[in-house]
Design a protein around this motif. Sequence first.
Motif, PDB file in Angstrom:
ATOM      1  N   PHE A   1      52.911  32.832 -37.370  1.00 36.49           N
ATOM      2  CA  PHE A   1      54.179  32.134 -37.162  1.00 36.49           C
ATOM      3  C   PHE A   1      54.125  31.295 -35.872  1.00 36.49           C
ATOM      4  N   ALA A   2      53.607  31.905 -34.783  1.00 35.60           N
ATOM      5  CA  ALA A   2      53.513  31.181 -33.502  1.00 35.60           C
ATOM      6  C   ALA A   2      52.602  29.977 -33.632  1.00 35.60           C
ATOM      7  N   SER A   3      51.480  30.163 -34.305  1.00 31.28           N
ATOM      8  CA  SER A   3      50.531  29.065 -34.475  1.00 31.28           C
ATOM      9  C   SER A   3      51.132  27.964 -35.349  1.00 31.28           C
ATOM     10  N   ALA A   4      51.859  28.362 -36.395  1.00 34.45           N
ATOM     11  CA  ALA A   4      52.514  27.363 -37.268  1.00 34.45           C
ATOM     12  C   ALA A   4      53.519  26.542 -36.472  1.00 34.45           C
ATOM     13  N   MET A   5      54.261  27.210 -35.588  1.00 35.14           N
ATOM     14  CA  MET A   5      55.275  26.526 -34.798  1.00 35.14           C
ATOM     15  C   MET A   5      54.639  25.503 -33.851  1.00 35.14           C
ATOM     16  N   ALA A   6      53.592  25.941 -33.122  1.00 34.95           N
ATOM     17  CA  ALA A   6      52.944  25.043 -32.168  1.00 34.95           C
ATOM     18  C   ALA A   6      52.211  23.918 -32.891  1.00 34.95           C
ATOM     19  N   SER A   7      51.500  24.247 -33.957  1.00 33.92           N
ATOM     20  CA  SER A   7      50.715  23.207 -34.633  1.00 33.92           C
ATOM     21  C   SER A   7      51.619  22.204 -35.349  1.00 33.92           C
ATOM     22  N   SER A   8      52.722  22.679 -35.897  1.00 37.22           N
ATOM     23  CA  SER A   8      53.666  21.764 -36.545  1.00 37.22           C
ATOM     24  C   SER A   8      54.284  20.826 -35.513  1.00 37.22           C
ATOM     25  N   ASN A   9      54.589  21.372 -34.354  1.00 45.41           N
ATOM     26  CA  ASN A   9      55.151  20.586 -33.255  1.00 45.41           C
ATOM     27  C   ASN A   9      54.150  19.525 -32.790  1.00 45.41           C
TER      28      ASN A   9
ATOM     29  N   ASN B   1      62.018  22.871 -25.451  1.00 45.28           N
ATOM     30  CA  ASN B   1      62.317  24.063 -24.647  1.00 45.28           C
ATOM     31  C   ASN B   1      62.344  25.313 -25.506  1.00 45.28           C
ATOM     32  N   LEU B   2      63.048  25.221 -26.648  1.00 46.58           N
ATOM     33  CA  LEU B   2      63.154  26.369 -27.543  1.00 46.58           C
ATOM     34  C   LEU B   2      61.776  26.720 -28.114  1.00 46.58           C
ATOM     35  N   THR B   3      61.004  25.676 -28.494  1.00 43.71           N
ATOM     36  CA  THR B   3      59.660  25.902 -29.029  1.00 43.71           C
ATOM     37  C   THR B   3      58.807  26.629 -27.988  1.00 43.71           C
ATOM     38  N   ALA B   4      58.883  26.150 -26.732  1.00 47.24           N
ATOM     39  CA  ALA B   4      58.066  26.738 -25.663  1.00 47.24           C
ATOM     40  C   ALA B   4      58.456  28.191 -25.397  1.00 47.24           C
TER      41      ALA B   4
ATOM     42  N   LEU C   1      57.815  20.788 -19.460  1.00 45.44           N
ATOM     43  CA  LEU C   1      56.860  21.890 -19.578  1.00 45.44           C
ATOM     44  C   LEU C   1      55.957  22.029 -18.342  1.00 45.44           C
ATOM     45  N   PRO C   2      56.065  23.162 -17.610  1.00 46.20           N
ATOM     46  CA  PRO C   2      55.141  23.396 -16.492  1.00 46.20           C
ATOM     47  C   PRO C   2      53.806  23.954 -17.001  1.00 46.20           C
ATOM     48  N   LEU C   3      52.867  24.153 -16.079  1.00 44.44           N
ATOM     49  CA  LEU C   3      51.519  24.610 -16.450  1.00 44.44           C
ATOM     50  C   LEU C   3      51.535  25.891 -17.293  1.00 44.44           C
ATOM     51  N   SER C   4      52.345  26.902 -16.846  1.00 46.52           N
ATOM     52  CA  SER C   4      52.336  28.188 -17.556  1.00 46.52           C
ATOM     53  C   SER C   4      52.784  28.022 -19.015  1.00 46.52           C
ATOM     54  N   PHE C   5      53.788  27.170 -19.238  1.00 41.87           N
ATOM     55  CA  PHE C   5      54.275  26.959 -20.601  1.00 41.87           C
ATOM     56  C   PHE C   5      53.207  26.266 -21.453  1.00 41.87           C
ATOM     57  N   LEU C   6      52.463  25.368 -20.809  1.00 47.03           N
ATOM     58  CA  LEU C   6      51.413  24.652 -21.550  1.00 47.03           C
ATOM     59  C   LEU C   6      50.312  25.623 -21.992  1.00 47.03           C
ATOM     60  N   VAL C   7      49.970  26.570 -21.090  1.00 45.26           N
ATOM     61  CA  VAL C   7      48.939  27.561 -21.432  1.00 45.26           C
ATOM     62  C   VAL C   7      49.425  28.435 -22.597  1.00 45.26           C
ATOM     63  N   PHE C   8      50.674  28.885 -22.528  1.00 43.85           N
ATOM     64  CA  PHE C   8      51.221  29.713 -23.613  1.00 43.85           C
ATOM     65  C   PHE C   8      51.272  28.929 -24.926  1.00 43.85           C
ATOM     66  N   TYR C   9      51.618  27.642 -24.803  1.00 40.80           N
ATOM     67  CA  TYR C   9      51.676  26.788 -25.992  1.00 40.80           C
ATOM     68  C   TYR C   9      50.289  26.704 -26.634  1.00 40.80           C
ATOM     69  N   GLY C  10      49.266  26.497 -25.782  1.00 39.21           N
ATOM     70  CA  GLY C  10      47.886  26.414 -26.269  1.00 39.21           C
ATOM     71  C   GLY C  10      47.446  27.713 -26.914  1.00 39.21           C
ATOM     72  N   LEU C  11      47.805  28.842 -26.282  1.00 39.50           N
ATOM     73  CA  LEU C  11      47.419  30.151 -26.837  1.00 39.50           C
ATOM     74  C   LEU C  11      48.128  30.422 -28.162  1.00 39.50           C
TER      75      LEU C  11
ATOM     76  N   VAL D   1      63.483  25.303 -35.248  1.00 40.65           N
ATOM     77  CA  VAL D   1      63.133  25.551 -33.829  1.00 40.65           C
ATOM     78  C   VAL D   1      62.560  24.274 -33.201  1.00 40.65           C
ATOM     79  N   ASN D   2      61.620  23.623 -33.899  1.00 39.98           N
ATOM     80  CA  ASN D   2      61.012  22.402 -33.356  1.00 39.98           C
ATOM     81  C   ASN D   2      62.012  21.254 -33.272  1.00 39.98           C
ATOM     82  N   TYR D   3      62.950  21.207 -34.226  1.00 38.31           N
ATOM     83  CA  TYR D   3      63.955  20.145 -34.259  1.00 38.31           C
ATOM     84  C   TYR D   3      64.887  20.272 -33.046  1.00 38.31           C
TER      85      TYR D   3
END
Lengths: 459, 76
Positions: A308-316, A155-158, A23-33, A149-151
């Motif tokens: 849905f996006a928040s559920a995916m990131a928070s579950s991950n 990469n897919l999650t991001a 995960l590069p910086l941009s992906f981390l920011v999107f993940y956080g958002l 998706v998380n399983y």
Amino acid sequence: MPQEETDITVDRFGYKQELRRVLPLSFLVFYGLAYLCPVTVYSTFGLVAQQTHGMVALSYIFALIGMVFTAYAYMRMVRAYPIAGSVYSYVQRSINPHLGFLAGWAILMDYMLLPMINYMLAAIFIKPVLPSVPAWIWIVGLVATVTVVNYIGINLTAWASNILIIIQMAFVAAFMIVAVYYLAHGHGAGTLFDIKGIYNAAEIAKMGWSPLFLGASVLVLSFLGFDGITTVAEEAIDPEKNVGKAIMITCLGAGFIFIVVAYLLQLAWPDGWLHFKTPDSGAWEIIVRVTADWVGVFFTIIYVIGCFASAMASSNSAARLLFGMGRDGVLPKPFARVHPKLKTPTFAIIVMGIIGLTALGPSLALAASLINFGALAGFTMVNLSVIAHYYHRHKNVVGSTLTNLIVPLIGAVVCYIIWWSLSPASKCLGFTWLAIGVIMLAFKTSYYTELPPEMKFEE
Amino acid sequence: MINSSFKVLVYWCAFALPFGIYTLIAKNVDFTLALGNAYTLPSAIARPAFLAIVFGVTALLVIVTFLAKSAQSNKR
């Protein structure tokens, strides 16, 4: 697709690099958002507008100031410990291993329940659009999709997070353009620049400042999620630099969006807070007023996407925290299991899916109470970890007394005050959960006479 | 390990004890808990249960810290 790096490892902390570092910086920011869910600004607007007499933007400014201190503390701690356990790892290594367990235990509640609350909210929002489909079908479908998706891999999650965030940001941007057009054509306040959109001296003279701080304590919860980036530190490229930067960008970026949207909503209907049919739908009523009825349905769909996006990131993220605790032997060993090909903590992800299914049972208020309690207790401890690590243990070798003592102390006090303002029910349930952790830890370490398993290994 | 049990005691007291004392004094605070969509725990049960948890855990931690200190003194 970013190239996989294998040069940065977590060996120095006594662990093996098992997760995939992509995960590069941009992906981390999107993940956080994605975790934070930017469209949440619309769900709290009406309630806080009534509390603050239309000064939501000012309350957001106060909330942002409070949260920046904690974001800074996370940034400092992730530089010291770029590993997956987040608060649990920071407190364990900088203050005390037993306290580390309790801090991790407190925030575990936040991480484990946030996906659940997102599933519940998505089902609630989608129900009026498709009333013939029962809520449980939506919940089971969303849980299954998120788990798969998380399983499959980070990469897919991001990538999924990136797409869903772009959709949400497009909606927010479209709203801003329409609102600016609406104001520029003499509707609402009839101007784009009006200090009353932020600060209304007449209303403050009537009610004082305290409703603004009360509003800030509600709005601060819109920021919950930037901390989730720390849980993917072992999957981030150059984590010492990028994770900290991503946390700060996410916190400030989200704060900026919240303030601008709240300002525009306020100007679009200056005395709307006096006329909302229900506080929860305040923003929706303004959107329909500024645009058209059909946009209201579109808004609902966007909100479901945000959930849905928040559920995916928070579950991950929760799966990574469980993985960190399982790897240290604090939780059963299966939690530390990593898929040999996919490089994901599969057992922890499946457990999170099962926990997500419990969204069919408890009340929304109960889950929200527990999330707020866990997050704020964890945030307080992260701030104290900075003091313990940089000021007490390393005697200001990196940074100064200002950055190592004063700033985190302010952060801890702010979080503690907000935490104190939570409802009695929140605290009642939160302390029950924490008491279970205290008793469990007492048994696990022979009444605190032994160190938790991972620390034994290191020593 | 007196250090650890003492630190856990300090942590618990800093967070739980102020609210426990507040609950003890402010008797009109509503503790009704909505546990599920159909089930609510009334304040009359939730309040004493919460007080028992806060003060019970505090007592447990005080005892553990005291015993650890005694064991340490005996060793010396």
